[in-house]
Design a protein around this motif. Structure first.
Motif, mmCIF file in Angstrom:
data_model
loop_
_atom_site.group_PDB
_atom_site.id
_atom_site.type_symbol
_atom_site.label_atom_id
_atom_site.label_comp_id
_atom_site.label_asym_id
_atom_site.label_seq_id
_atom_site.Cartn_x
_atom_site.Cartn_y
_atom_site.Cartn_z
ATOM 1 N N ASP A 73 0.813 -1.214 0.000
ATOM 2 C CA ASP A 73 0.000 0.000 0.000
ATOM 3 C C ASP A 73 0.848 1.266 0.000
ATOM 4 O O ASP A 73 0.381 2.341 0.354
ATOM 5 C CB ASP A 73 -0.988 0.038 1.177
ATOM 6 C CG ASP A 73 -2.087 -0.995 1.044
ATOM 7 O OD1 ASP A 73 -2.566 -1.207 -0.086
ATOM 8 O OD2 ASP A 73 -2.459 -1.595 2.067
ATOM 9 N N HIS A 90 3.639 4.161 -1.756
ATOM 10 C CA HIS A 90 3.532 5.141 -2.841
ATOM 11 C C HIS A 90 4.855 5.252 -3.574
ATOM 12 O O HIS A 90 5.911 5.306 -2.955
ATOM 13 C CB HIS A 90 3.165 6.519 -2.283
ATOM 14 C CG HIS A 90 1.864 6.528 -1.567
ATOM 15 N ND1 HIS A 90 0.676 6.819 -2.205
ATOM 16 C CD2 HIS A 90 1.552 6.259 -0.284
ATOM 17 C CE1 HIS A 90 -0.312 6.739 -1.331
ATOM 18 N NE2 HIS A 90 0.197 6.400 -0.162
ATOM 19 N N HIS A 97 0.058 -3.615 -4.045
ATOM 20 C CA HIS A 97 -1.035 -2.630 -3.982
ATOM 21 C C HIS A 97 -0.473 -1.210 -3.937
ATOM 22 O O HIS A 97 -0.876 -0.389 -3.111
ATOM 23 C CB HIS A 97 -1.941 -2.882 -2.770
ATOM 24 C CG HIS A 97 -2.521 -4.252 -2.749
ATOM 25 N ND1 HIS A 97 -3.665 -4.579 -3.435
ATOM 26 C CD2 HIS A 97 -2.089 -5.395 -2.145
ATOM 27 C CE1 HIS A 97 -3.929 -5.859 -3.249
ATOM 28 N NE2 HIS A 97 -2.989 -6.388 -2.472
ATOM 29 N N HIS A 113 0.606 2.666 -5.120
ATOM 30 C CA HIS A 113 0.016 3.859 -5.719
ATOM 31 C C HIS A 113 1.149 4.595 -6.434
ATOM 32 O O HIS A 113 2.199 4.825 -5.855
ATOM 33 C CB HIS A 113 -0.582 4.772 -4.637
ATOM 34 C CG HIS A 113 -1.556 4.072 -3.756
ATOM 35 N ND1 HIS A 113 -2.893 4.024 -4.025
ATOM 36 C CD2 HIS A 113 -1.366 3.363 -2.618
ATOM 37 C CE1 HIS A 113 -3.506 3.334 -3.082
ATOM 38 N NE2 HIS A 113 -2.595 2.914 -2.218
ATOM 39 N N ARG A 162 2.287 8.046 -8.531
ATOM 40 C CA ARG A 162 1.919 9.435 -8.808
ATOM 41 C C ARG A 162 3.069 10.105 -9.537
ATOM 42 O O ARG A 162 4.220 10.012 -9.133
ATOM 43 C CB ARG A 162 1.651 10.184 -7.507
ATOM 44 C CG ARG A 162 1.420 11.676 -7.744
ATOM 45 C CD ARG A 162 0.975 12.364 -6.521
ATOM 46 N NE ARG A 162 -0.392 11.942 -6.289
ATOM 47 C CZ ARG A 162 -1.237 12.585 -5.521
ATOM 48 N NH1 ARG A 162 -0.851 13.670 -4.898
ATOM 49 N NH2 ARG A 162 -2.461 12.160 -5.351
#
Length: 113
Positions: A18, A20, A43, A45, A47
């Motif tokens: 989870d 980034h 999982h 993320h 950006r």
């Protein structure tokens, strides 16, 4: 750490579940390959941020995350900035040429006397 193409996918296995992955700047090339299994299994993320073109509200979140998450890691030596070269202020023109040439691998620093 490498910049550009390889740098995007290399940290995926070390990123917490989870977690980034934030891409800030593209010093080598804009295109890269990401291991979608590593991205999905953890999982993660992803950006992309371009500080020169970011919306003010988005930039504020990035700066806050840097303060809270990245700066402590810099302070206790867990991560290090990649420095390409250091120049005196009177060499700013040469430093800018190095940046424009896309040959720099890391930050170009100007020192203030």
């Amino acid at each position: 750490m490498a910049v550009g193409r390889a740098a995007v996918s290399a940290p995926l296995p070390a990123t917490r579940v989870d977690g980034h992955l934030v891409n800030i700047g593209r010093l080598d090339q804009a295109k890269s390959t990401i291991d979608l299994d590593a991205l999905s299994y953890r999982h993660l993320h992803v950006r992309g941020v371009s500080l020169g073109f970011s919306r003010p509200e988005a930039l504020g979140h990035v700066i806050a995350a840097l303060r809270d998450e990245v700066m402590p890691a810099v302070a206790d030596n867990r991560i290090h900035p990649v420095i390409d070269s250091v120049h005196a202020c009177d060499q700013a023109h040469e430093a800018a040429e190095g940046m424009r040439s896309h040959q720099a691998h890391g930050k170009i620093i100007l020192t203030v006397p």
